[in-house]
Design an enzyme around this catalytic site. Structure first.
Site, PDB file in Angstrom:
ATOM      1  N   LYS A   1       0.858  -1.189   0.000  1.00 26.34           N
ATOM      2  CA  LYS A   1       0.000   0.000   0.000  1.00 26.34           C
ATOM      3  C   LYS A   1       0.889   1.232   0.000  1.00 26.34           C
ATOM      4  O   LYS A   1       1.737   1.401   0.878  1.00 26.34           O
ATOM      5  CB  LYS A   1      -0.902  -0.017   1.227  1.00 26.34           C
ATOM      6  CG  LYS A   1      -1.792   1.220   1.314  1.00 26.34           C
ATOM      7  CD  LYS A   1      -2.833   1.105   2.404  1.00 26.34           C
ATOM      8  CE  LYS A   1      -3.628   2.387   2.532  1.00 26.34           C
ATOM      9  NZ  LYS A   1      -4.609   2.333   3.623  1.00 26.34           N
TER      10      LYS A   1
ATOM     11  N   ARG B   1     -10.882   9.865   1.927  1.00 23.07           N
ATOM     12  CA  ARG B   1     -10.781  10.516   3.242  1.00 23.07           C
ATOM     13  C   ARG B   1     -11.943  11.487   3.430  1.00 23.07           C
ATOM     14  O   ARG B   1     -12.405  11.682   4.557  1.00 23.07           O
ATOM     15  CB  ARG B   1      -9.410  11.176   3.411  1.00 23.07           C
ATOM     16  CG  ARG B   1      -8.300  10.113   3.460  1.00 23.07           C
ATOM     17  CD  ARG B   1      -6.886  10.693   3.570  1.00 23.07           C
ATOM     18  NE  ARG B   1      -5.882   9.651   3.337  1.00 23.07           N
ATOM     19  CZ  ARG B   1      -4.602   9.868   3.087  1.00 23.07           C
ATOM     20  NH1 ARG B   1      -4.153  11.117   3.046  1.00 23.07           N
ATOM     21  NH2 ARG B   1      -3.780   8.868   2.882  1.00 23.07           N
TER      22      ARG B   1
ATOM     23  N   GLU C   1       7.468  -6.529   1.263  1.00 26.83           N
ATOM     24  CA  GLU C   1       6.260  -6.350   2.091  1.00 26.83           C
ATOM     25  C   GLU C   1       5.310  -7.531   1.900  1.00 26.83           C
ATOM     26  O   GLU C   1       4.743  -8.057   2.861  1.00 26.83           O
ATOM     27  CB  GLU C   1       5.522  -5.059   1.692  1.00 26.83           C
ATOM     28  CG  GLU C   1       6.090  -3.784   2.277  1.00 26.83           C
ATOM     29  CD  GLU C   1       5.764  -3.625   3.768  1.00 26.83           C
ATOM     30  OE1 GLU C   1       5.159  -4.525   4.369  1.00 26.83           O
ATOM     31  OE2 GLU C   1       6.141  -2.581   4.331  1.00 26.83           O
TER      32      GLU C   1
ATOM     33  N   LYS D   1      -2.297  -1.531  -3.831  1.00 28.94           N
ATOM     34  CA  LYS D   1      -3.138  -0.326  -3.787  1.00 28.94           C
ATOM     35  C   LYS D   1      -2.280   0.919  -3.856  1.00 28.94           C
ATOM     36  O   LYS D   1      -1.280   0.968  -3.144  1.00 28.94           O
ATOM     37  CB  LYS D   1      -3.900  -0.366  -2.466  1.00 28.94           C
ATOM     38  CG  LYS D   1      -4.785   0.806  -2.200  1.00 28.94           C
ATOM     39  CD  LYS D   1      -5.397   0.654  -0.853  1.00 28.94           C
ATOM     40  CE  LYS D   1      -6.140   1.928  -0.552  1.00 28.94           C
ATOM     41  NZ  LYS D   1      -6.543   2.032   0.796  1.00 28.94           N
TER      42      LYS D   1
ATOM     43  N   SER E   1     -10.328   5.601  -4.591  1.00 28.86           N
ATOM     44  CA  SER E   1     -11.273   6.709  -4.722  1.00 28.86           C
ATOM     45  C   SER E   1     -10.828   7.751  -5.748  1.00 28.86           C
ATOM     46  O   SER E   1     -11.648   8.265  -6.507  1.00 28.86           O
ATOM     47  CB  SER E   1     -11.479   7.365  -3.359  1.00 28.86           C
ATOM     48  OG  SER E   1     -10.238   7.785  -2.819  1.00 28.86           O
TER      49      SER E   1
HETATM   50  C1  PBG Z   1      -7.544   3.540   5.618  1.00 31.49           C
HETATM   51  C2  PBG Z   1      -7.807   3.283   4.185  1.00 31.49           C
HETATM   52  C3  PBG Z   1      -7.613   4.175   3.142  1.00 31.49           C
HETATM   53  C4  PBG Z   1      -8.141   3.579   2.011  1.00 31.49           C
HETATM   54  C5  PBG Z   1      -8.614   2.311   2.382  1.00 31.49           C
HETATM   55  N1  PBG Z   1      -8.387   2.143   3.736  1.00 31.49           N
HETATM   56  C6  PBG Z   1      -7.082   5.561   3.118  1.00 31.49           C
HETATM   57  C7  PBG Z   1      -5.744   5.840   3.638  1.00 31.49           C
HETATM   58  O1  PBG Z   1      -4.908   4.965   3.825  1.00 31.49           O
HETATM   59  O2  PBG Z   1      -5.516   7.030   3.907  1.00 31.49           O
HETATM   60  C8  PBG Z   1      -8.194   4.244   0.659  1.00 31.49           C
HETATM   61  C9  PBG Z   1      -9.290   3.807  -0.247  1.00 31.49           C
HETATM   62  C10 PBG Z   1      -9.553   4.719  -1.397  1.00 31.49           C
HETATM   63  O3  PBG Z   1      -8.904   5.761  -1.614  1.00 31.49           O
HETATM   64  O4  PBG Z   1     -10.480   4.390  -2.137  1.00 31.49           O
HETATM   65  N2  PBG Z   1      -6.516   2.909   6.221  1.00 31.49           N
END
Ligand code: PBG
Length: 350
Positions: free
Chosen positions: A206, A216, A245, A260, A286
């Site tokens: 990630k 967010r 990882e 991701k 997102s």
């Molecule tokens: C939180 C989390 C995030 C996302 C999924 N779980 C945001 C972040 O790490 O700040 C992002 C999902 C998206 O942007 O669609 N830990």
């Protein structure tokens, strides 16, 4: 004998690549990848109350839904053949604290939603995110002391959070926090509670990405976030590190791994799949959704075609499945249904 200048696989004019592409039947025969509803996981946002639907401004067409409305929406997803959803809570700011205690309240919004959805749709897989950001008053995935994100203390909390979610009926625990050692610790915590059959999907690679911005907004953690997440999420410059990882998470007991964001990181999806041969997922995040909808809403891209093309790209890169806010509309399109309805208003109709 290979012709001069050929590498032995055939050369023009004997070889004409356009022959196979010449008709629809032939294109279908030679297709190397397929996309089906079985490949899709639908991330959804839940909020407290009843009969409540709030649009997420930066994600046109995505709403936060109260549990009662979410049950209907999940019913539609299930009827379209979508195997699983990923649940994210919009937490009342009054419940956010520096210790993020709400994360392991067995009656928190996520746990209540899991129980209600499982009761209504037992066949649908439920994935719960494990991280403290929805509950933390400073918006970080881990506990913060003197500006430092604490690793081992956070992992203890993640174990407690995982247990309440699993006991509520969550099928797949998905740690998204990127703390070191959390997959092994959560696996052991679940096993110690007799929850051996609860699966784990790790957010293995990630990245510290600006493409999470609209998410967010959706969960209400953006305003609270102080600083960035670079001390725990990965540097977009790195690729070998993603393999380390992922290797660690597999050693610690992950059943499935995830990369991701998605489209800007297809090279990582490919390397992870080829290196480990694990069930590999990718999250079309997102910001990717927002880009696509903004362009489609302006008439600059053909929404329906780009939706399916973007998802096929993940399959081609080696993903076994995709977490995508487009899941329901893609499943509708694949069934030849008209891509319309209360859940899927186009940006212009909002
Ligand atoms: C939180 C989390 C995030 C996302 C999924 N779980 C945001 C972040 O790490 O700040 C992002 C999902 C998206 O942007 O669609 N830990």
């Amino acid at each position: 004998m290979a012709r001069k200048g050929s590498i032995g696989l055939g050369a023009y004019p004997q070889t004409r690549m356009r022959r196979n592409r010449g008709d629809d039947f032939s294109r279908r025969l030679i297709a190397e990848n397929v996309l089906t509803a079985n490949d899709l996981i639908w991330p959804v946002f839940v909020l407290d109350g009843e009969a409540r639907r709030e649009a997420v401004t930066s994600m046109p067409g995505v709403d936060r839904l109260s549990i009662d409305l979410l049950i209907d929406a999940v019913g539609e997803a299930a009827s379209l053949g979508i195997p699983a959803i990923a649940l994210f809570p919009y937490t009342d700011p009054a419940l956010k604290t520096p210790g993020a205690e709400e994360a392991y309240n067995p009656d928190n919004l996520v746990c209540r939603a899991v129980r209600a959805i499982k009761a209504a749709h037992p066949q649908v897989g439920i994935i719960c995110d494990v991280a403290l950001d929805p509950y933390n008053s400073d918006g970080h995935d881990g506990l913060v002391r003197d500006g430092i994100i604490l690793n081992d203390e956070t992992v203890e909390m993640l174990c407690k959070q995982s247990i309440v979610q699993a006991e509520a009926g969550c099928d797949i625990i998905a740690p998204s926090d990127m703390m070191d050692g959390r997959i092994g610790a959560v696996r052991k915590a679940l096993d110690d509670k007799g929850l051996q059959s609860v699966r784990m999907m790790s957010y293995a690679a990630k990245y510290a990405s600006a493409f999470y911005g609209p998410f967010r907004d959706a969960v209400g953690s953006g305003g609270a976030l102080k600083g960035d997440k670079k001390t725990y999420q990965m540097d977009p410059a790195n690729s070998d590190e993603a393999l380390r990882e992922t290797a660690l998470d597999i050693d610690e007991g992950a059943d499935m791994v995830m990369v991701k964001p998605g489209m800007p990181y297809l090279d990582i999806v490919r390397r992870v799949k080829e290196t480990f041969g694990m069930p590999t997922f990718v999250y079309q995040v997102s910001g990717e959704y927002a880009m696509l909808k903004a362009a489609a809403g302006n008439g600059w891209l053909d929404n329906d075609k780009v939706v399916l093309e973007s998802l096929m790209a993940f399959k081609r890169a080696g993903a076994d499945g995709v977490l995508t806010y487009l899941a329901v509309e893609a499943a509708r399109l694949m069934k030849g249904l008209k891509n319309k309805g209360p859940l899927f208003r186009r940006p212009r109709e909002l």
